[in-house]
Structures are given as structure tokens and as C-alpha cells.
Design a protein around this motif. Structure first.
Motif, PDB file in Angstrom:
ATOM      1  N   ASP A 367      82.340   9.823  50.171  1.00 63.54           N
ATOM      2  CA  ASP A 367      83.146  10.358  51.277  1.00 63.54           C
ATOM      3  C   ASP A 367      82.667  11.735  51.704  1.00 63.54           C
ATOM      4  O   ASP A 367      82.554  12.029  52.903  1.00 63.54           O
ATOM      5  CB  ASP A 367      84.617  10.431  50.864  1.00 63.54           C
ATOM      6  CG  ASP A 367      85.224   9.072  50.571  1.00 63.54           C
ATOM      7  OD1 ASP A 367      84.728   8.083  51.148  1.00 63.54           O
ATOM      8  OD2 ASP A 367      86.171   9.000  49.786  1.00 63.54           O
ATOM      9  N   VAL A 368      82.351  12.564  50.723  1.00 66.97           N
ATOM     10  CA  VAL A 368      81.949  13.944  51.006  1.00 66.97           C
ATOM     11  C   VAL A 368      80.674  13.992  51.832  1.00 66.97           C
ATOM     12  O   VAL A 368      80.559  14.795  52.767  1.00 66.97           O
ATOM     13  CB  VAL A 368      81.779  14.729  49.692  1.00 66.97           C
ATOM     14  CG1 VAL A 368      81.091  16.069  49.949  1.00 66.97           C
ATOM     15  CG2 VAL A 368      83.127  14.955  49.024  1.00 66.97           C
ATOM     16  N   VAL A 369      79.697  13.130  51.503  1.00 69.34           N
ATOM     17  CA  VAL A 369      78.421  13.200  52.213  1.00 69.34           C
ATOM     18  C   VAL A 369      78.566  12.843  53.696  1.00 69.34           C
ATOM     19  O   VAL A 369      77.731  13.244  54.516  1.00 69.34           O
ATOM     20  CB  VAL A 369      77.362  12.285  51.556  1.00 69.34           C
ATOM     21  CG1 VAL A 369      77.027  12.776  50.162  1.00 69.34           C
ATOM     22  CG2 VAL A 369      77.810  10.829  51.528  1.00 69.34           C
ATOM     23  N   LYS A 391      76.446   2.816  47.714  1.00 70.66           N
ATOM     24  CA  LYS A 391      75.405   2.535  48.716  1.00 70.66           C
ATOM     25  C   LYS A 391      75.405   3.562  49.837  1.00 70.66           C
ATOM     26  O   LYS A 391      74.344   3.872  50.402  1.00 70.66           O
ATOM     27  CB  LYS A 391      75.578   1.132  49.289  1.00 70.66           C
ATOM     28  CG  LYS A 391      76.897   0.848  49.961  1.00 70.66           C
ATOM     29  CD  LYS A 391      76.965  -0.584  50.479  1.00 70.66           C
ATOM     30  CE  LYS A 391      78.316  -0.933  51.069  1.00 70.66           C
ATOM     31  NZ  LYS A 391      78.791  -0.037  52.126  1.00 70.66           N
ATOM     32  N   ASP A 392      76.584   4.117  50.167  1.00 76.46           N
ATOM     33  CA  ASP A 392      76.638   5.136  51.217  1.00 76.46           C
ATOM     34  C   ASP A 392      75.966   6.427  50.783  1.00 76.46           C
ATOM     35  O   ASP A 392      75.436   7.178  51.607  1.00 76.46           O
ATOM     36  CB  ASP A 392      78.092   5.412  51.612  1.00 76.46           C
ATOM     37  CG  ASP A 392      78.734   4.240  52.335  1.00 76.46           C
ATOM     38  OD1 ASP A 392      77.993   3.353  52.792  1.00 76.46           O
ATOM     39  OD2 ASP A 392      79.981   4.199  52.426  1.00 76.46           O
ATOM     40  N   VAL A 393      75.995   6.718  49.476  1.00 78.58           N
ATOM     41  CA  VAL A 393      75.296   7.898  48.952  1.00 78.58           C
ATOM     42  C   VAL A 393      73.794   7.707  49.092  1.00 78.58           C
ATOM     43  O   VAL A 393      73.069   8.604  49.545  1.00 78.58           O
ATOM     44  CB  VAL A 393      75.689   8.144  47.477  1.00 78.58           C
ATOM     45  CG1 VAL A 393      74.768   9.190  46.847  1.00 78.58           C
ATOM     46  CG2 VAL A 393      77.141   8.588  47.372  1.00 78.58           C
ATOM     47  N   LEU A 394      73.307   6.532  48.711  1.00 81.68           N
ATOM     48  CA  LEU A 394      71.872   6.263  48.809  1.00 81.68           C
ATOM     49  C   LEU A 394      71.410   6.262  50.259  1.00 81.68           C
ATOM     50  O   LEU A 394      70.318   6.767  50.574  1.00 81.68           O
ATOM     51  CB  LEU A 394      71.556   4.916  48.153  1.00 81.68           C
ATOM     52  CG  LEU A 394      71.871   4.827  46.648  1.00 81.68           C
ATOM     53  CD1 LEU A 394      71.676   3.393  46.153  1.00 81.68           C
ATOM     54  CD2 LEU A 394      71.006   5.786  45.850  1.00 81.68           C
ATOM     55  N   ASN A 395      72.222   5.728  51.145  1.00 84.58           N
ATOM     56  CA  ASN A 395      71.896   5.736  52.571  1.00 84.58           C
ATOM     57  C   ASN A 395      71.834   7.163  53.108  1.00 84.58           C
ATOM     58  O   ASN A 395      70.940   7.509  53.884  1.00 84.58           O
ATOM     59  CB  ASN A 395      72.930   4.930  53.342  1.00 84.58           C
ATOM     60  CG  ASN A 395      72.631   4.886  54.829  1.00 84.58           C
ATOM     61  OD1 ASN A 395      71.672   4.256  55.263  1.00 84.58           O
ATOM     62  ND2 ASN A 395      73.457   5.585  55.612  1.00 84.58           N
ATOM     63  N   THR A 415      71.374  -0.067  36.590  1.00 83.20           N
ATOM     64  CA  THR A 415      71.747   0.511  37.886  1.00 83.20           C
ATOM     65  C   THR A 415      70.704   1.526  38.353  1.00 83.20           C
ATOM     66  O   THR A 415      70.521   1.714  39.562  1.00 83.20           O
ATOM     67  CB  THR A 415      73.142   1.151  37.822  1.00 83.20           C
ATOM     68  OG1 THR A 415      73.222   2.071  36.729  1.00 83.20           O
ATOM     69  CG2 THR A 415      74.211   0.093  37.665  1.00 83.20           C
ATOM     70  N   LEU A 416      70.007   2.160  37.426  1.00 85.46           N
ATOM     71  CA  LEU A 416      68.879   3.020  37.803  1.00 85.46           C
ATOM     72  C   LEU A 416      67.821   2.193  38.520  1.00 85.46           C
ATOM     73  O   LEU A 416      67.311   2.599  39.582  1.00 85.46           O
ATOM     74  CB  LEU A 416      68.283   3.674  36.561  1.00 85.46           C
ATOM     75  CG  LEU A 416      66.908   4.328  36.736  1.00 85.46           C
ATOM     76  CD1 LEU A 416      66.983   5.494  37.717  1.00 85.46           C
ATOM     77  CD2 LEU A 416      66.350   4.785  35.392  1.00 85.46           C
ATOM     78  N   ALA A 417      67.481   1.038  37.964  1.00 85.87           N
ATOM     79  CA  ALA A 417      66.474   0.175  38.591  1.00 85.87           C
ATOM     80  C   ALA A 417      66.932  -0.274  39.972  1.00 85.87           C
ATOM     81  O   ALA A 417      66.158  -0.252  40.934  1.00 85.87           O
ATOM     82  CB  ALA A 417      66.206  -1.033  37.686  1.00 85.87           C
ATOM     83  N   ARG A 418      68.199  -0.671  40.079  1.00 89.11           N
ATOM     84  CA  ARG A 418      68.745  -1.121  41.361  1.00 89.11           C
ATOM     85  C   ARG A 418      68.679  -0.012  42.407  1.00 89.11           C
ATOM     86  O   ARG A 418      68.189  -0.213  43.530  1.00 89.11           O
ATOM     87  CB  ARG A 418      70.191  -1.570  41.165  1.00 89.11           C
ATOM     88  CG  ARG A 418      70.885  -2.059  42.421  1.00 89.11           C
ATOM     89  CD  ARG A 418      72.404  -2.008  42.241  1.00 89.11           C
ATOM     90  NE  ARG A 418      72.898  -0.644  42.170  1.00 89.11           N
ATOM     91  CZ  ARG A 418      74.106  -0.308  41.707  1.00 89.11           C
ATOM     92  NH1 ARG A 418      74.928  -1.244  41.248  1.00 89.11           N
ATOM     93  NH2 ARG A 418      74.487   0.963  41.690  1.00 89.11           N
ATOM     94  N   ASP A 419      69.176   1.175  42.052  1.00 88.24           N
ATOM     95  CA  ASP A 419      69.253   2.274  43.024  1.00 88.24           C
ATOM     96  C   ASP A 419      67.867   2.810  43.380  1.00 88.24           C
ATOM     97  O   ASP A 419      67.614   3.198  44.536  1.00 88.24           O
ATOM     98  CB  ASP A 419      70.122   3.402  42.474  1.00 88.24           C
ATOM     99  CG  ASP A 419      71.594   3.016  42.387  1.00 88.24           C
ATOM    100  OD1 ASP A 419      71.956   1.933  42.887  1.00 88.24           O
ATOM    101  OD2 ASP A 419      72.383   3.790  41.809  1.00 88.24           O
TER     102      ASP A 419
END
Length: 453
Positions: A367-369, A391-395, A415-419
């Protein structure tokens, strides 16, 4: 070969998974064997069968691994806390290296990633500075301990060998006093009973303990007096180690530990941990690394990777442990933390350490980003929970601010591999990965990963 429940078969263990279960294959069909080590030959019984795999229980060891050792914990096989006490520590480190390599290379598809050897922990026993003790009424009995593996059945616990010895000391006295009382324990099925949990936190450098009673409702006068009497008696028995006692009220039916109302019974409501010239205050409910000596190593690694940066965005900041190290190398840091008590500790820690180049923001990172973060950042540092980044953070990182570098601190290789795969789609390449063993006697492994455009 089709396997049915109860079948007895002989298996050769080829590898282990992220849950420290041995992996064997029968005609291409996978069988998971909890407690088995690589290279062992075991006789097992099938206890669970699925379409693509089975789970088996060891009946006997036909060929034991040279790395097999006797677990220290008397309830190890039942408890859900540790899953690698049966392996020597050097073998644990080797297994964790293979787990992080498997996640990064096979799942993440980083074929040319530079993965450093796992950095072993200074302490392999007595390192953990946090205990969450479950208090439950089950099968007509009050139980104090940890949940059994994969269930909410409580395994009675007298002491835990990976806990800070001071926590074990306080818990032993607390356990005796509570079990001698007639205070009711929480019954999950009925949603009744007063005591849900005890949370104990310790400061490694200051040799202090905080204790929180987690209860399901407001106590009546008699219950409150009993809680007060037990806590005051505990204070006398283990002084000067018990720094403070709190009561937290959590009436919810869910699994989240903390309720919204906390009151101090007596003493301090925060602990202080020292890292060289930095003093960090944290509350009993705040996120703080459970292995302090190893955390210090990790902060130094992250700060070294970020030292040439001027403007830093740090997400999932906790109480500001890593923030303080980053601030000492960079012009300015924007630090984001969701849990308000941790955010308040973050602000306090920056002020108390004379750090004035940090802007702290309270809110969910995703939300913050979108609403409160703007401008140029040379580097983004993320230290998300086991579920990884939203996903919104990564975007936001990849498309909106697009920094040259990202430091990803992970406690979950999957989750490291996924992100990191998602960040790769935004043009980032994995330069190196530095795994650290933050959690000896378990299969969990921490990693610091640098990604660059």
C-alpha cells in the motif's frame, strides 16, 4: 509399483526436501520419509498416499548415515519446532547449501548465479531469543509446549535446547507455577479457557527476558490476582533476568498470536540489544531476528553491498535493525514497516541512536509504495516474511522506480526463487547469493541476494 497404506518397503534415500524429509523414488514415484538422511537405507511403512507421492514412516534403519546423531531434545520426534537434530551440524550446513542451490538454479532458473557457501552459525544450540509456548486444554488435560508437527496437538515441553538458556530458566519456573494453579487453558474447539500462549523474548547482550501472557478475554479479579502473584513470584525467583511482564488480550478464534490490547503488569515493556555502538529497542511482539550473532553478520553483509548508494528504500524494516546499518553508509533511507509496535520501535531506535537520515513510514509495503513513496532510489532492500513480496511491491520496484540494484533478504528459498524470477522479467540479474544459517537444527536457511540491472 503401486503402494498402499500400511505397505512395508525398503527405500534408498537420494536427497532431502525443504522440510528435511528424505526423498526416495520407486519406479519414478516419489516417497517422502521424515527423519531419513541422504544415503540411508530404510525399512518404512506407507502412512499417506497421494496421486504423485507417498509419505512413509521409518520402521528400521538398515544402513545409517555417518552424519546421523542422537537428538538432544527428548520430544524431538513429536515436536514441530526442529527437523534436523538427527543430523550432525556440518551435514545440516551441507543440506542447506543444496536447498538454496536447488531453489535458485532449478526453480529460479538462475543457471549462472554465484552462490557462496552457507555461513555457519556461531551458536548451534541455545541461540534462539524467542519462544511461543502454547497453552491448550486437550483431551481433558492442560498442556504447555509446542505444537506437534503439522497439527495443533500440543507436545508437553519442559525445556528446549535451541532456546537461550535464560528463556529456559524463566520458562521452567513459569511452567511449574502455572501448572500448580487452577488457571484455565484455551480450548480451541470450544473457544473457551483463559490462557492461550506465553511469549518469552530475550536480549543476548543485556541478559534480560520479557514475558507476555496471551489470554483470550479480560480476566476476572481472582484470575488477575493469580496472574499477578505468579508473575511477581517469578520475578523474585529469576531476578535480575526478568525485565518485565505484560498481558495481551486476544479474543479472536484465529491463529494470530497477538490481540490489539496490551497492558504492562510490571517492569520494562522493551528489551535492548546491542550491536557494537548501536542499541536497538524492541517489544515482545516486534519482529526481531531470533539468532542475534548471526543477524549481526547479515546486517554487515547488507550494509557492505549497499555502501556506495546514496538513496535507499527499505521495505519490511521491523524495528530498524538493518535500517541503522544502512543509514551509517547512505545519505538517506526511507524505511517502511507494517506492524505499528515495530514501527514505533523503529522511530525510537533511530532517535535514540542519533540517526537523523531515516524517514519511517507505517503501513503495508504494497500500500505504501502506491501512495507514500516517490523519488529516486539507488537501491531497494527488502526483507519480507516467508510468504515473500507482494506482487505490487515487485511491480513497483521493477516498473515504477527501477533502481539499479535490489538486495533481497530471504528466509524462504522457494519464495526467493519465485520473486527473483519476476524481478528478472524487469531486467534484473542475480549477481550473487550469500546464504547464512540463522536457524540451526532446522532446515530453514536465510539468504542475502544481490540483483542488478
Amino acid at each position: 509399483m503401486k503402494q498402499n497404506l500400511g505397505d512395508e518397503i525398503i527405500l534408498n534415500i537420494e536427497s532431502v526436501d525443504s522440510k528435511a524429509r528424505g526423498i526416495a523414488r520407486v519406479d519414478g514415484y516419489v516417497v517422502f520419509v521424515p527423519g531419513a538422511l541422504i544415503g540411508e537405507t530404510v525399512t518404512v511403512n506407507i502412512v499417506e498416499r497421494k496421486k504423485h507421492y507417498s509419505v512413509a514412516k521409518i520402521k528400521s534403519l538398515l544402513k545409517a548415515s555417518p552424519y546421523r546423531v542422537q537428538p538432544r531434545c527428548e520430544v524431538y520426534e513429536a515436536c514441530g519446532g526442529c527437523n534436523m537434530q538427527h543430523a550432525s551440524y556440518d551435514h545440516q550446513v551441507k543440506v542447506k547449501s543444496s536447498l538454496i542451490e536447488d531453489a535458485i538454479i532449478r526453480i529460479g532458473k538462475w543457471k549462472e548465479a554465484d552462490i557462496a557457501p552457507v555461513i555457519p552459525s556461531f551458536l548451534v544450540w541455545g541461540y534462539r531469543n524467542k519462544a511461543i509456548i502454547q497453552a491448550r486444554y486437550q483431551k481433558g488435560k492442560r498442556k504447555l509446549g509446542y505444537f506437534a508437527r503439522g497439527t495443533h496437538d500440543v507436545v508437553n515441553l519442559k525445556a528446549c535446547p535451541i532456546l537461550d538458556p535464560l528463556i529456559n530458566l524463566v520458562y521452567a519456573n513459569l511452567r511449574n507455577a502455572v501448572l500448580q494453579s487452577d488457571l484455565s487453558f484455551y480450548d480451541e474447539e470450544r473457544g473457551e479457557g483463559l490462557i492461550r500462549n506465553f511469549v518469552l523474548r530475550s536480549s543476548f547482550s543485556m541478559k534480560k527476558i520479557l514475558l507476555a501472557w496471551i489470554i483470550s478475554r479480560e480476566p476476572d479479579d481472582r484470575e488477575y490476582k493469580m496472574i499477578s502473584d505468579i508473575s511477581n513470584g517469578l520475578y523474585k525467583d529469576v531476578s535480575p533476568f526478568l525485565g518485565g511482564v505484560q498481558i495481551n488480550i486476544n479474543p479472536s478464534k484465529g491463529n494470530f498470536i497477538w490481540g490489539s490490547k496490551t497492558q504492562s503488569l510490571f517492569g520494562e515493556d522493551v528489551l535492548v540489544e546491542r550491536f557494537e555502538n548501536i542499541k536497538l529497542r524492541f517489544g515482545v511482539s516486534d519482529f526481531f531476528q531470533v539468532n542475534v550473532l548471526q543477524a549481526f553478520r547479515m546486517f554487515e553483509i547488507v550494509a557492505e553491498l549497499a555502501k556506495d548508494s546514496k538513496h535507499v528504500l527499505e521495505l519490511y524494516s521491523g524495528v530498524g535493525s538493518m535500517t541503522a546499518f544502512l543509514a551509517s553508509f547512505c545519505n538517506d533511507v526511507v524505511a517502511v514497516e507494517e506492524w505499528r509496535p515495530a514501527y514505533e520501535s523503529l522511530v525510537s531506535n533511530m532517535t535514540n541512536n542519533g540517526i537523523n537520515n531515516v524517514t519511517a513510514i507505517c503501513g503495508k509495503a504494497e500500500d505504501v509504495v502506491k501512495t507514500k513513496v516517490s523519488g529516486h532510489f539507488d537501491i531497494v532492500v527488502v526483507d519480507p516474511p516467508r510468504t515473500g513480496c507482494h506482487k505490487d511491491v515487485l511491480n513497483f520496484i521493477g516498473r515504477v522506480i527501477s533502481p539499479k540494484r535490489v538486495i533481497y533478504v530471504s528466509c524462504n528459498p522457494a519464495t526467493l526463487a519465485r520473486d527473483s524470477k519476476i524481478l528478472n522479467e524487469y531486467g534484473y540479474n542475480m549477481e550473487n547469493a550469500m546464504p547464512l544459517d540463522m536457524f540451526p537444527q532446522t532446515s530453514h536457511v536465510e539468504s542475502v541476494v544481490l540483483l542488478e540491472k
